[in-house]
Write an enzyme that holds these catalytic residues in place. Structure first.
Site, PDB file in Angstrom:
ATOM      1  N   ARG A   1       0.932  -1.060  -0.262  1.00 47.96           N
ATOM      2  CA  ARG A   1      -0.152   0.005   0.099  1.00 47.96           C
ATOM      3  C   ARG A   1       1.072   1.216  -0.020  1.00 47.96           C
ATOM      4  NH1 ARG A   1      -3.317  -2.807  -1.667  1.00 47.96           N
ATOM      5  NH2 ARG A   1      -5.183  -3.090  -0.733  1.00 47.96           N
TER       6      ARG A   1
ATOM      7  N   GLU B   1      -2.962   7.539  -6.117  1.00 54.45           N
ATOM      8  CA  GLU B   1      -3.101   6.911  -7.496  1.00 54.45           C
ATOM      9  C   GLU B   1      -4.218   7.460  -8.310  1.00 54.45           C
ATOM     10  OE1 GLU B   1      -3.206   2.536  -6.620  1.00 54.45           O
ATOM     11  OE2 GLU B   1      -1.380   2.721  -5.639  1.00 54.45           O
TER      12      GLU B   1
ATOM     13  N   HIS C   1       0.237   0.297 -10.531  1.00 51.25           N
ATOM     14  CA  HIS C   1      -0.382  -0.450  -9.624  1.00 51.25           C
ATOM     15  C   HIS C   1      -0.921  -1.836 -10.237  1.00 51.25           C
ATOM     16  CE1 HIS C   1      -3.070  -0.902  -5.660  1.00 51.25           C
ATOM     17  NE2 HIS C   1      -2.677  -2.045  -6.129  1.00 51.25           N
TER      18      HIS C   1
END
Length: 311
Positions: free
Chosen positions: A256, A285, A304
């Protein structure tokens, strides 16, 4: 309480409502097989645009829904729960659930489901790939080819670091941490483990040694966190933490973004406090293209993609 497996949302709702199909709101485009399963037993409304759902549209979508199928970017908080009086199930298409107020859902009779285990091996693979890509300077090597910098062989041209035989520190030994440890044993690595709640027997089971965090930071050639984002782990990697690492150390994060103080990481990479880093997760993000982290040559950032495979 979490129930494992997003596909259970339909079964849970069927048990709650037999007269008519329960209404389910899906907050993003999802794979067709999953959508077909939901539509077979639920009245599905969906946000189908490629761009992320707006907050207003999310709140409108759950207003009369009994089920919500969401993703990590959706904030499931008190405001949303207040706007969704009929809501009984929230299923997130993720292992992580820090975007959901687990303390408030049970009070409103809302069950929460996630997908534990399904991305363990996939994310572990990506972690190893990122470790190797950063250590062996693969993005720089590709740039050398495409920019014309590749010429005759030179002894020190694009020399990187070896993963094999190195010491790797794993912070957090859950499913993914264990999967990463199993892979690293094949590289002949010495494995050190730390987590907030010590379980030395779990470390030993994957060929690792449990140590205190300061020892792990001081002795590791690579450091990779695999801990959930909690108040205890938020900004765990900060100015103080990075200064305890070797100047040759490589930091890789696929867990994370919030476990890292990104300002501290920028300074550590810029000033040579640590050698290099690789990130598959950031805050926010997506990371804006103008973000100063992206000006660093010793940092590799991925969008990601830890779970981005097709089985």
């Amino acid at each position: 309480m979490l129930f494992p497996g997003v596909p259970r949302v339909a079964r849970c709702l069927r048990a709650m409502s037999t007269a008519v199909k329960p209404k389910v709101f899906v907050s993003s485009p999802i794979p067709s097989p999953a959508l077909q399963k939901l539509r077979a037993s639920c009245d599905v409304q969906q946000w189908t645009a490629d761009e992320p759902i707006t907050r207003a549209a999310l709140l409108d979508g759950v207003a009369d829904a009994e089920g919500l199928f969401c993703i990590l970017e959706d904030r499931i908080d008190g405001e949303l729960l207040e706007r969704a009086p009929k809501l009984r199930v929230v299923a997130t298409m993720s292992v992580g659930h820090d975007h959901i107020r687990l303390d408030q859902c049970p009070k409103r009779g809302v069950k929460v489901g996630n997908t534990p285990g399904c991305l363990t091996e996939t994310t572990a693979d990506l972690t190893i790939g990122l470790l190797l890509a950063v250590a062996r300077r693969l993005p720089e090597a590709m740039d050398a080819v495409t920019s014309g910098l590749w010429s005759t062989w030179k002894p020190e041209f694009l020399c990187g670091r070896d993963l094999h035989g190195s010491t790797v520190g794993i912070v957090g030994l859950g499913r993914i941490g264990e999967a990463v440890a199993r892979r690293l044993r094949g590289f002949g690595c010495r494995l050190l483990v730390w987590e907030p709640r010590p379980k030395p027997e779990r470390a030993a089971a994957v060929g690792a040694t449990y140590v205190e965090l300061d020892t792990l930071l001081a002795e590791s050639d690579f450091v990779t966190p695999h801990c959930p984002l909690t108040p205890e782990t938020r900004n765990l990697f900060n100015e103080t933490t990075f200064k305890k690492m070797k100047p040759t150390a490589i930091f890789v994060n696929t867990t994370r973004g919030g476990v890292v103080d990104q300002d501290a990481l920028y300074e550590a990479l810029k000033n040579g406090t640590i050698y290099a880093a690789g990130l598959d997760v950031t805050t926010p993000e997506p990371l804006p293209p103008s973000h100063r982290l992206l000006t660093l040559k010793n940092l590799l950032v991925l969008p990601h993609v830890g779970s981005a495979t097709i089985a």
